[in-house]
Design a protein around this motif. Structure first.
Motif, PDB file in Angstrom:
ATOM      1  N   THR A 287      43.955  38.376  36.120  1.00 21.91           N
ATOM      2  CA  THR A 287      45.197  37.656  36.336  1.00 21.91           C
ATOM      3  C   THR A 287      44.905  36.162  36.370  1.00 21.91           C
ATOM      4  O   THR A 287      43.746  35.739  36.462  1.00 21.91           O
ATOM      5  N   SER A 288      45.955  35.358  36.271  1.00 24.48           N
ATOM      6  CA  SER A 288      45.776  33.914  36.116  1.00 24.48           C
ATOM      7  C   SER A 288      45.122  33.254  37.316  1.00 24.48           C
ATOM      8  O   SER A 288      44.560  32.162  37.204  1.00 24.48           O
ATOM      9  N   GLN A 331      50.484  38.871  48.668  1.00 23.45           N
ATOM     10  CA  GLN A 331      50.960  37.732  47.873  1.00 23.45           C
ATOM     11  C   GLN A 331      52.451  37.868  47.640  1.00 23.45           C
ATOM     12  O   GLN A 331      52.980  38.977  47.495  1.00 23.45           O
ATOM     13  N   LYS A 332      53.131  36.724  47.585  1.00 28.96           N
ATOM     14  CA  LYS A 332      54.570  36.760  47.325  1.00 28.96           C
ATOM     15  C   LYS A 332      54.843  37.177  45.885  1.00 28.96           C
ATOM     16  O   LYS A 332      55.803  37.857  45.591  1.00 28.96           O
ATOM     17  N   THR A 333      54.030  36.738  44.967  1.00 26.39           N
ATOM     18  CA  THR A 333      54.175  37.120  43.561  1.00 26.39           C
ATOM     19  C   THR A 333      52.839  37.647  43.081  1.00 26.39           C
ATOM     20  O   THR A 333      51.788  37.273  43.583  1.00 26.39           O
ATOM     21  N   SER A 334      52.877  38.537  42.136  1.00 27.14           N
ATOM     22  CA  SER A 334      51.652  39.122  41.628  1.00 27.14           C
ATOM     23  C   SER A 334      51.801  39.450  40.164  1.00 27.14           C
ATOM     24  O   SER A 334      52.886  39.799  39.700  1.00 27.14           O
ATOM     25  N   TRP A 359      35.465  34.823  36.178  1.00 31.40           N
ATOM     26  CA  TRP A 359      36.898  34.618  36.405  1.00 31.40           C
ATOM     27  C   TRP A 359      37.169  33.505  37.414  1.00 31.40           C
ATOM     28  O   TRP A 359      38.316  33.246  37.771  1.00 31.40           O
ATOM     29  N   GLY A 360      36.105  32.860  37.877  1.00 27.51           N
ATOM     30  CA  GLY A 360      36.238  31.796  38.857  1.00 27.51           C
ATOM     31  C   GLY A 360      35.690  32.234  40.206  1.00 27.51           C
ATOM     32  O   GLY A 360      35.251  33.378  40.368  1.00 27.51           O
ATOM     33  N   PRO A 361      35.653  31.319  41.195  1.00 22.87           N
ATOM     34  CA  PRO A 361      35.123  31.671  42.519  1.00 22.87           C
ATOM     35  C   PRO A 361      35.916  32.830  43.129  1.00 22.87           C
ATOM     36  O   PRO A 361      37.154  32.801  43.144  1.00 22.87           O
TER      37      PRO A 361
END
Length: 804
Positions: A287-288, A331-334, A359-361
């Motif tokens: 995911t982003s 999370q509010k949005t996913s 994918w990042g930290p």
């Protein structure tokens, strides 16, 4: 010297006459399956067991899980002879640990910055209390405060406080247990806030202890995101402490160490690689925000792949799904493709530890850690995966799916685990014991208080089915204590044969006992082969002891007794009821049934002398010559090992007392009293008891809890009788003293009170205080009292105790 132990014949491992093949209850199939290891030779068993999440002390619920797993492990290895490769993980990073570590760090900082309870600290704590109540106790009004809290909770949560469900109709459960926890937490904070004094160091410590549980989440909500994510010591300081304490607790419960221990924080790179493989296989997506989720729908599209194989009925349970994702994952949005998809890798938010990834930290999802660690040590397939029943869904179901997705490539249908073993819960008042519910007793608290020891707790678990729930009750405690005492007393009897062999045995009872023995072995084997049915195996052991106890010991050869005792010893040691003792060393008994080695020479000598003295004193032929021959059998040396001195002194003192009685030509009763004193005081005080038996030497045994409890009860009854007697004597003395004082009163004066206004010459009242004549009926009654007092007074005068 003590009587030497009788030479015992070599011990051969008993074999069941009709051995059954092992079957195990498999959560994966929800049925009993034949146990067939992956190992081509059928010897090696690969086993992965879910270990603790180390952010607090382990409690009795954890003991239920790990002790029970230890029992199954010992039975597989010690009884069935498998070579186990046992791996257990330590979860040292997850949402609970991150949250707890961060909160503890922030609270410690807050307390350091506020060493005294200032108005600002009070204001912050009130805000924390308000936030806690608003979140966790929704039935309370928005206006509730520390002053109105107790009254309002007594009204709004009356059912829960009274032990009922919140609606007052359905049975109470975890929901009510959680409400009780929140009520306790908030109430404790109220007590701290309303305390009249907060100035002394003790007051300050008490204040923070009471306010801690409302301050922790509040301070985290304010400052949690400010924690340096690269400083992992914020979290490892907590986990290292509790991992060490967990290991201490397990060893105190005689739980074997794992063959291999894995820790999540040591597997960062392997977890990233493992997740990459799942993504490459098409069963996960990014995911982003830098998170990676498992694609359940994509996984199940491949033939042979199934999700939620352990508990398919729970796959849509949003509450369990949320628990599986963790408190920090809301999370509010996913961008999840499905609500049921679960995180393999979580992007780290501010205040959370992070590791590098494509994918990042980020940090591992809860479930992926076990898949990676188990696969790293055991490979792409294992025989057994175990844990508590609450891990079935979503944890183990998610583990299963992601591991099969990793190993199966595109073919589908890969079998990662062959047998899932899940231990039942330990419950309190209908609710499982849980850290989150704070309804637990820690292992170290229970052991320190003496509520349990390693053996007694393990017996309770052995008496219950390993995958069934257990609620500890007084009846269950009594059952466990009774079983332990029954086996202990059996060991006492057989071990006594080593010192006092049954020389006159005819062997007539051997066949009968041997038949019971063979039957018990078969029952125990078939029970253990039937999915580790330890309750039935335990009954087979106690049933064999019952048959043994009912046998005529004069007709039973010692060899059969020793064979039975060695088998029972082997079984209890396999179950882990005797520390690290080897089940196959041919020994008899378990720890706690023997007196100290340094004591034996002297204790057995004084016991033998006592037996002979009692026998001759009872028959009336205890002459001085007989007495001297008894004493001459053993003379303590001038020097002993320092540890042996108290026991040597008991022997020499007994002999000196015998000599003294002989010089006084004391009656037989005095000798018998001396023998009782030796048993009930001198040896008892050294932790040794002589159990007198009819037509047999006294049995030497240690003073155990059962004996001590019996003596305490006897002494308590004696105390009660003595106190009752003293009370009666005191009351009688008071009665006599009162009567003696009353006797001094002249009957002419006894009625001269304000109640009357006129009297005759004898002092009898004629008119009441208003001047009216005293009624005839009243006069008649007063006359009887007057006559009685006259008699007392005359007796008093006659005794010369006074004068008119």
């Amino acid at each position: 010297m003590a009587t030497p132990a009788r030479t015992q014949p070599p011990w051969k491992e008993p074999q069941p006459s009709s051995p059954a093949k092992l079957k195990v209850w498999n959560s994966l199939t929800r049925s009993k399956n034949d146990f067939v290891p992956i190992d081509p030779e059928g010897k090696v068993v690969k086993w992965y067991s879910c270990g603790p999440t180390v952010y607090d002390d382990a409690h009795l619920g954890h003991a239920r899980n790990y002790v029970t797993i230890d029992i199954l492990r010992r039975v597989l290895a010690g009884y069935f002879g498998y070579n186990l490769q046992f791996v257990q993980n330590i979860t040292d990073v997850d949402d609970k640990i991150i949250l707890r570590g961060r909160q503890q760090h922030l609270l410690a900082k807050f307390k350091a910055e506020n060493p005294t309870v200032t108005d600002e600290v009070i204001a912050t704590t009130i805000k924390a209390f308000d936030a806690y109540v608003k979140k966790n106790l929704p039935l309370l009004s928005s206006e509730v405060n520390i002053g109105s809290f107790n009254q309002e909770t007594a009204d709004k949560y009356a059912n829960v406080i009274q032990g009922k469900s919140i609606d007052g109709v359905t049975p109470p459960g975890d929901k009510e247990a959680k409400i009780k926890m929140h009520l306790r937490t908030a109430s404790t904070a109220v007590t701290s806030l309303l305390a009249p004094s907060k100035s002394t160091p003790e007051d300050i410590e008490v204040f923070y202890a009471g306010a801690e549980d409302v301050l922790l989440p509040y301070l985290d909500s304010l400052y949690g995101s400010s924690i340096d994510a690269s400083d992992h010591t914020v979290f490892t300081k907590l986990t290292q402490k509790y991992e060490a304490r967990f290991n201490e607790d397990m060893r105190s419960l005689n739980v074997l160490d794992p063959d291999v221990v894995t820790r999540v924080t040591e597997y960062g790179d392997q977890i990233v690689t493992f997740v990459e493989k799942i993504v490459d296989n098409g069963f996960a997506y990014k995911t982003s925000d830098g998170s990676v989720y498992f694609d359940i729908d994509g996984f199940e599209k491949v033939p042979g792949n199934h999700y939620a194989r352990l508990e398919p009925w729970n796959r849509g349970d949003k509450g369990l799904q949320a628990d599986g994702e963790g408190a920090l994952s809301v999370q509010k949005t996913s961008e999840k493709r499905s609500d049921a998809d679960f995180a393999l890798w979580k992007s780290s938010k501010p205040g959370e530890p992070a590791w590098k990834s494509p994918w990042g930290p980020g940090r591992p999802g809860w479930h992926i850690e076990c898949s990676v660690m188990a696969s790293d040590v055991l490979g792409e397939q294992m025989d057994i995966h175990s844990g508590g029943i609450d891990l079935c869904f979503p944890h183990h179901d998610n583990e299963l799916a992601q591991s099969e997705a990793h190993w199966s490539h595109k073919e589908g249908g890969h079998q990662w685990v062959n047998y899932f073993l899940h231990m039942g819960h330990l419950s309190i008042s209908g609710s499982k014991m849980s850290k989150s519910l704070k309804n637990f007793t820690t292992i170290r608290e229970a052991l320190a208080r003496g509520d349990w020891n390693a053996r007694s707790l393990r017996i309770i678990f052995l008496l219950g089915g390993w995958h069934d729930g257990i609620e500890i009750t007084d009846d269950m405690r009594k059952q466990g204590s009774s079983w332990e005492s029954y086996v202990t007393n059996f060991f006492y009897k057989v071990r006594d044969l080593e010192v006092h062999p049954n020389i006159s045995s005819t062997g007539a009872e051997d066949e009968k006992v041997q038949k019971s023995f063979e039957s018990a072995k078969d029952k125990a084997h078939n029970a253990l082969a039937d999915s580790f049915d330890t309750p039935t195996a335990m009954r087979a052991i106690s049933g064999l002891i019952t048959d043994y106890n009912s046998a005529d010991k004069a007709g039973l050869s010692d060899g059969v007794s020793f064979d039975v005792a060695r088998w029972i010893t082997r079984m209890v040691r396999i179950f882990g009821l005797d520390g690290s003792a080897d089940p196959y060393d041919g020994g008899i008994g378990w720890s706690g049934i023997d007196i100290p080695s340094v004591a034996k020479e002297f204790v057995y000598a004084v016991s033998r002398e006592r037996d002979e003295v009692r026998q001759h004193a009872i028959t009336g032929d205890l002459s001085e010559e007989v007495l001297q021959s008894i004493i001459a059998q053993h003379q303590p040396g001038q020097k002993q090992d320092i540890a042996a001195v108290p026991y040597a002194e008991v022997l020499s003192t007994f002999q000196e007392n015998l000599q003294s009685l002989a010089s006084k030509k004391a009656p037989a009763r005095d000798y018998l009293d001396l023998c009782d004193q030796l048993r009930d005081a001198h040896l008892w005080d050294l932790g040794i008891y002589l159990e007198d038996r009819e037509n047999a030497p006294a049995m030497v045994r240690p003073v155990d809890a059962e004996l001590q409890a019996a003596r305490d009860q006897k002494e308590a009854i004696a105390r009660q009788k003595a106190e009752a007697k003293l009370k009666r004597e005191r009351e009688e003395a008071e009665k006599k003293a009162k009567l003696a004082e009353q006797a001094k009163i002249n009957p002419k004066d006894m009625f001269r009170t304000e109640e009357y206004s006129a009297w005759d010459e004898e002092g009898m009242p004629t008119k009441d205080k208003e001047g009216a004549d005293v009624a005839k009926g009243r006069t008649k009654k007063l006359r009887k009292e007057w006559e009685k007092q006259k008699k007392l007074f005359e007796e008093h005068l006659k005794a010369g105790s006074g004068s008119a």
